[in-house]
Design a protein around this motif. Structure first.
Motif, mmCIF file in Angstrom:
data_model
loop_
_atom_site.group_PDB
_atom_site.id
_atom_site.type_symbol
_atom_site.label_atom_id
_atom_site.label_comp_id
_atom_site.label_asym_id
_atom_site.label_seq_id
_atom_site.Cartn_x
_atom_site.Cartn_y
_atom_site.Cartn_z
ATOM 1 N N GLY A 129 0.812 -1.208 0.000
ATOM 2 C CA GLY A 129 0.000 0.000 0.000
ATOM 3 C C GLY A 129 0.844 1.255 0.000
ATOM 4 O O GLY A 129 0.507 2.257 -0.658
ATOM 5 N N LEU A 130 1.960 1.232 0.731
ATOM 6 C CA LEU A 130 2.850 2.391 0.794
ATOM 7 C C LEU A 130 3.465 2.675 -0.571
ATOM 8 O O LEU A 130 3.522 3.836 -1.021
ATOM 9 C CB LEU A 130 3.946 2.126 1.827
ATOM 10 C CG LEU A 130 4.725 3.328 2.350
ATOM 11 C CD1 LEU A 130 3.804 4.308 3.062
ATOM 12 C CD2 LEU A 130 5.828 2.869 3.294
ATOM 13 N N ARG A 131 3.926 1.622 -1.255
ATOM 14 C CA ARG A 131 4.506 1.800 -2.595
ATOM 15 C C ARG A 131 3.451 2.286 -3.578
ATOM 16 O O ARG A 131 3.731 3.128 -4.446
ATOM 17 C CB ARG A 131 5.123 0.485 -3.083
ATOM 18 C CG ARG A 131 6.317 0.016 -2.265
ATOM 19 C CD ARG A 131 7.124 -1.044 -3.027
ATOM 20 N NE ARG A 131 6.276 -2.129 -3.498
ATOM 21 C CZ ARG A 131 6.018 -3.223 -2.811
ATOM 22 N NH1 ARG A 131 6.505 -3.368 -1.591
ATOM 23 N NH2 ARG A 131 5.264 -4.176 -3.329
ATOM 24 N N ARG A 132 2.260 1.769 -3.450
ATOM 25 C CA ARG A 132 1.168 2.167 -4.339
ATOM 26 C C ARG A 132 0.832 3.643 -4.152
ATOM 27 O O ARG A 132 0.617 4.381 -5.119
ATOM 28 C CB ARG A 132 -0.056 1.293 -4.049
ATOM 29 C CG ARG A 132 -1.211 1.410 -5.018
ATOM 30 C CD ARG A 132 -2.296 0.404 -4.634
ATOM 31 N NE ARG A 132 -3.411 0.470 -5.545
ATOM 32 C CZ ARG A 132 -4.402 1.344 -5.456
ATOM 33 N NH1 ARG A 132 -4.395 2.230 -4.471
ATOM 34 N NH2 ARG A 132 -5.399 1.350 -6.325
ATOM 35 N N ARG A 133 0.809 4.085 -2.898
ATOM 36 C CA ARG A 133 0.532 5.486 -2.597
ATOM 37 C C ARG A 133 1.637 6.387 -3.145
ATOM 38 O O ARG A 133 1.366 7.422 -3.757
ATOM 39 C CB ARG A 133 0.404 5.662 -1.086
ATOM 40 C CG ARG A 133 0.224 7.096 -0.641
ATOM 41 C CD ARG A 133 0.201 7.211 0.881
ATOM 42 N NE ARG A 133 0.162 8.600 1.274
ATOM 43 C CZ ARG A 133 -0.928 9.337 1.317
ATOM 44 N NH1 ARG A 133 -2.086 8.806 0.994
ATOM 45 N NH2 ARG A 133 -0.886 10.610 1.685
ATOM 46 N N ALA A 134 2.896 5.971 -2.925
ATOM 47 C CA ALA A 134 4.027 6.769 -3.395
ATOM 48 C C ALA A 134 4.014 6.905 -4.916
ATOM 49 O O ALA A 134 4.308 7.978 -5.468
ATOM 50 C CB ALA A 134 5.338 6.147 -2.921
ATOM 51 N N ALA A 135 3.664 5.829 -5.613
ATOM 52 C CA ALA A 135 3.620 5.862 -7.078
ATOM 53 C C ALA A 135 2.548 6.830 -7.566
ATOM 54 O O ALA A 135 2.761 7.572 -8.544
ATOM 55 C CB ALA A 135 3.360 4.461 -7.619
ATOM 56 N N ALA A 136 1.394 6.841 -6.909
ATOM 57 C CA ALA A 136 0.320 7.756 -7.302
ATOM 58 C C ALA A 136 0.737 9.206 -7.094
ATOM 59 O O ALA A 136 0.510 10.066 -7.968
ATOM 60 C CB ALA A 136 -0.945 7.446 -6.509
ATOM 61 N N LEU A 137 1.360 9.491 -5.950
ATOM 62 C CA LEU A 137 1.791 10.865 -5.677
ATOM 63 C C LEU A 137 2.864 11.319 -6.657
ATOM 64 O O LEU A 137 2.853 12.454 -7.133
ATOM 65 C CB LEU A 137 2.307 10.971 -4.240
ATOM 66 C CG LEU A 137 1.260 10.796 -3.134
ATOM 67 C CD1 LEU A 137 1.915 10.766 -1.764
ATOM 68 C CD2 LEU A 137 0.223 11.930 -3.201
ATOM 69 N N GLU A 138 3.792 10.413 -6.976
ATOM 70 C CA GLU A 138 4.867 10.758 -7.909
ATOM 71 C C GLU A 138 4.322 11.046 -9.301
ATOM 72 O O GLU A 138 4.825 11.920 -10.015
ATOM 73 C CB GLU A 138 5.882 9.612 -7.966
ATOM 74 C CG GLU A 138 7.110 9.927 -8.796
ATOM 75 C CD GLU A 138 8.133 8.807 -8.761
ATOM 76 O OE1 GLU A 138 9.107 8.873 -9.548
ATOM 77 O OE2 GLU A 138 7.966 7.870 -7.966
ATOM 78 N N ALA A 139 3.259 10.327 -9.670
ATOM 79 C CA ALA A 139 2.652 10.530 -10.989
ATOM 80 C C ALA A 139 1.674 11.703 -11.004
ATOM 81 O O ALA A 139 1.127 12.040 -12.060
ATOM 82 C CB ALA A 139 1.935 9.257 -11.426
ATOM 83 N N GLY A 140 1.447 12.308 -9.827
ATOM 84 C CA GLY A 140 0.500 13.410 -9.755
ATOM 85 C C GLY A 140 -0.949 12.965 -9.780
ATOM 86 O O GLY A 140 -1.847 13.774 -10.038
ATOM 87 N N ASP A 141 -1.182 11.686 -9.491
ATOM 88 C CA ASP A 141 -2.540 11.157 -9.489
ATOM 89 C C ASP A 141 -3.119 11.180 -8.075
ATOM 90 O O ASP A 141 -2.369 11.145 -7.087
ATOM 91 C CB ASP A 141 -2.545 9.707 -10.003
ATOM 92 C CG ASP A 141 -2.089 9.597 -11.440
ATOM 93 O OD1 ASP A 141 -2.313 10.564 -12.198
ATOM 94 O OD2 ASP A 141 -1.503 8.556 -11.800
#
Length: 561
Positions: free
Chosen positions: A531-543
Motif C-alpha cells: 500500500g505504501l509503494r502504491r501510494r508513493a507511485a500515485a503521488l509521484e505521478a501526480g494522481d
C-alpha cells in the motif's frame, strides 16, 4: 480512591458525564475506561455507543430509546447492566432518563460525543442532577474541534501564537461572524457538509480574504476521514468538483479550519493519519474474530478497516474416545510433552478439562509447547505458560527447529500428546518421530466449511467492495471461494506463502502480495508495504491516492516471478 470508584449513594446513585471523543476509540482517556468498567448503566447517543460499550460490563442489555418525540431531545441508547425491564419510556427527556437510571444507588455513565463541557445537552442534564440532589462528576474527552484538526494534520497554533476562535455555524450570530471575520487568527468552524460553503461566505462577507486557506474534514479521527484543502473562495467549488456535493449525506458534521496554518503545502507534510499505508482500505480477513484479533489490530494500525469472515467452523471429533483417553493420560503421567498447534486445539483441550472438572493444574510436571504467539496467548489465558514457543518461524517447521531430541537420561517419558485438527499435515508428527519421540496424534476437533457470510458481504467480495483479502492458508482460499465466491479482480490478493499462492492462482486469482516468511504478522506488514509503494507511485505521478476498490473494473495481468 479516584472519583470514578467512589461509592454511589444508596438512594440517588451517581452519574459520570463522560466525553467519548470525536470518533477514534483509542482517544478515550484512562479515567473514561475506568468509569465505564464500574458503571451499572450506560446512556449514550447512537453515534458514540460503539466507542464506549466495549469497555462496559459484558452482561449488558441494550434498551433502545432513540425514538423521542421532540427534535430537541437527544436520541439515546441505554445499556443497562442491572435492569431487565423492557426499556425507558421514550417520552422522557435525557435528564429524566439519566436520573431515573441512577435511582437505587446505581452508577450511571452518560457518554457524549467529544467533551461534555462543549455539549449543551450535557450542561442541562448536569443542572438537573444538581437540582435533584444526584451526585455527579465530569470526565473530559477530546473535543472534535481540537482532535479532528490534529488528525487532519492541521495545527491550530504555531510559534507565532495566533489566536484560535471556535465557531458553531449552526448557532453563530451575525456579531459572532463579524468578530471572527475581523480577526486574523485561526478559526475552527463546526458545520455540516452542505453548510460549510455558506460559513465560508459569512467569513468573507465579514472581512476575511477569499484566498485564506481552508480545510474541511468529514468523519474525523476515523478510517472514513477525508479532508479537502481549498480557500474560503474556492471551497464550494472544490467540494462540487470532488462530487461530494450535492449529496444526500450533506447533513454530515464537518470540522473546518480557516487560517494560514491550514495551507495545503503545510498539510501535505503534517497529514500523518490519512497518509497511513492502508488508510481506509477494507480488508477481508478469512478468520474468526477470536483468531483474527491481533491481526486485525495490526491492520488498524496501518489505517485499514478489517472485516473478519470465518471460512471454517470447528466441531467435536466424530469419535471422542481417543481424546478422552489422551486427556486422562495427561493426569496419570503418560506424557512428557503436549504440543498445541492452534488456538482451536487449546480450546478443545480446555473444554475437555472443564467436562472432567479439571483446570490448568493438571499440566503440572508436563512440558507445554505452542506453535506461535496466538496459541501461547490462549494458553496463558487458560493459566498455562508454555515452555517452548518457536524462536523463528511460527509453524510446525519452526517448532521442530527448537524441539529437543529425546534423551533417555534426562527424559523419563518418551511420549508427546499432539491434539490437533482432523486435516492437519504430518510434518510435526514425522519430525518428532525423527527426533526420537513417540507421538499420540489425536484428533481434538474437526474443521468443516463455515456457513456462507451475509448476502451483503458476499456481494462485496464478488463486486469489488473489498480492497484486499489476506489468505493465511490454502484452505482459506478454497473455503472462501466455496462459501462466498471469488474475490473481484480489483481486490488485492495477499498470501502467506507459496503453497497458498499456488492455490489462489489455481482458483483464477492473481497474487499481488506474498509474505517474506509464513507469519500472519509478516503478511500484514507485506500488505502495508504494498500500500505504501502504491501510494508513493500515485503521488509521484501526480494522481489522486485511491483505494483499489475505487478503481474501475478492468483486466489484470497474472503475477510474474
Amino acid at each position: 480512591m479516584s472519583p470514578t470508584t467512589l461509592p454511589a449513594g444508596l438512594e440517588h446513585g451517581h452519574v459520570t458525564f463522560l466525553g467519548a471523543g470525536p470518533g477514534d476509540p483509542g482517544l478515550l482517556t484512562l479515567r473514561a475506561v475506568e468509569a465505564l468498567a464500574n458503571a451499572d448503566v450506560l446512556v449514550a447517543e447512537p453515534e458514540v455507543i460503539d466507542v464506549v460499550r466495549t469497555h462496559a460490563r459484558r452482561n449488558v442489555t441494550v434498551l433502545d430509546t432513540d425514538s423521542g418525540p421532540s427534535p430537541d431531545t437527544p436520541q439515546l441508547t441505554v445499556v443497562d447492566g442491572a435492569s431487565t425491564t423492557t426499556g425507558v419510556p421514550a417520552s422522557k427527556d435525557a435528564a429524566n432518563i439519566v436520573m431515573e437510571a441512577a435511582r437505587g444507588g446505581r452508577r450511571v455513565v452518560r457518554a457524549v460525543s467529544g467533551d461534555p463541557g462543549l455539549d449543551a445537552y450535557a450542561a442541562e442534564e448536569m443542572l438537573a442532577c444538581a437540582a435533584a440532589g444526584v451526585p455527579f462528576e465530569v470526565v473530559p474527552g477530546v473535543a472534535a474541534a481540537v482532535g479532528v484538526p490534529a488528525y487532519a494534520g492541521v495545527p491550530l497554533r504555531d510559534a507565532q501564537g495566533a489566536d484560535v476562535r471556535f465557531v458553531d455555524a449552526r448557532t453563530a450570530s451575525t456579531r459572532c461572524w463579524t468578530e471572527v471575520g475581523a480577526s486574523d487568527g485561526t478559526v475552527v468552524v463546526s458545520a455540516t457538509l452542505d453548510s460549510v460553503g455558506a460559513a465560508a461566505g459569512e467569513l468573507v462577507a465579514s472581512g476575511r480574504k477569499p484566498d485564506t486557506p481552508m480545510t474541511v474534514t468529514v468523519a474525523g479521527t476515523t478510517t472514513r476521514q477525508r479532508t479537502w484543502a481549498a480557500t474560503l473562495g474556492t471551497i464550494a467549488q472544490t467540494l462540487k468538483q470532488a462530487k461530494v456535493l450535492p449529496s444526500p449525506d450533506g447533513g454530515r458534521p464537518v470540522i473546518a479550519v480557516v487560517g494560514e496554518r491550514s495551507a495545503a503545502a503545510q498539510r501535505d507534510q503534517l497529514s500523518w493519519f490519512e497518509s497511513k499505508p492502508l488508510f481506509g482500505w477494507k480488508v477481508l480477513v478469512p478468520r474468526t474474530k477470536e483468531q483474527a484479533a491481533s491481526l486485525s489490530d495490526q491492520l488498524r494500525s496501518y489505517g485499514a478497516v478489517p472485516h473478519e469472515v470465518p471460512t471454517i467452523a470447528v466441531e467435536p471429533p466424530r469419535t471422542p474416545q481417543q481424546m478422552e483417553r489422551a486427556v486422562k493420560g495427561l493426569v496419570t503421567g503418560r506424557y512428557e510433552w503436549i504440543a498445541f498447534t492452534s488456538v482451536n486445539a487449546v480450546k478443545a483441550v480446555r473444554e475437555k478439562f472443564e467436562e472432567y472438572g479439571l483446570d490448568a493444574r493438571a499440566f503440572a510436571g508436563i512440558k507445554v509447547a505452542a506453535v506461535g504467539e496466538q496459541t501461547a496467548k490462549a494458553l496463558v489465558a487458560f493459566g498455562v505458560k508454555p515452555d517452548l514457543v518457536p524462536s523463528g518461524e511460527q509453524s510446525a517447521a519452526g517448532l521442530l527447529e527448537d524441539w529437543p531430541p529425546y534423551d533417555p537420561v534426562f527424559d523419563p517419558i518418551d511420549r508427546v500428546f499432539l491434539p490437533r485438527a482432523d486435516i492437519a499435515t504430518e510434518t510435526l508428527v514425522a519430525g518428532l518421530i525423527e527426533l526420537g519421540w513417540e507421538v499420540d496424534d489425536v484428533t481434538a476437533y474437526r474443521t468443516v466449511r463455515a456457513s456462507p457470510p451475509p448476502a451483503e458481504t458476499r456481494e462485496a467480495i464478488k463486486g469489488g467492495g473489498f480492497d484486499a483479502v489476506l489468505f493465511t492458508s490454502s484452505s482459506t482460499v478454497r473455503n472462501l471461494v466455496g462459501i462466498a465466491g471469488k474475490p473481484h479482480n480489483v481486490t488485492v490478493i495477499a498470501c502467506i506463502g507459496p503453497a497458498t499462492a499456488k492455490t489462489a492462482e489455481e482458483h483464477g486469482l492473481r497474487v499481488d502480495v506474498m509474505a517474506p516468511e509464513p507469519s500472519v504478522h509478516r503478511l500484514a506488514e507485506a500488505l502495508a508495504d504494498f500500500g505504501l509503494r502504491r501510494r508513493a507511485a500515485a503521488l509521484e505521478a501526480g494522481d489522486p491516492v485511491t483505494r483499489p476498490s475505487e478503481r474501475r473494473p478492468g483486466s489484470r495481468r497474472r503475477r510474474t516471478t
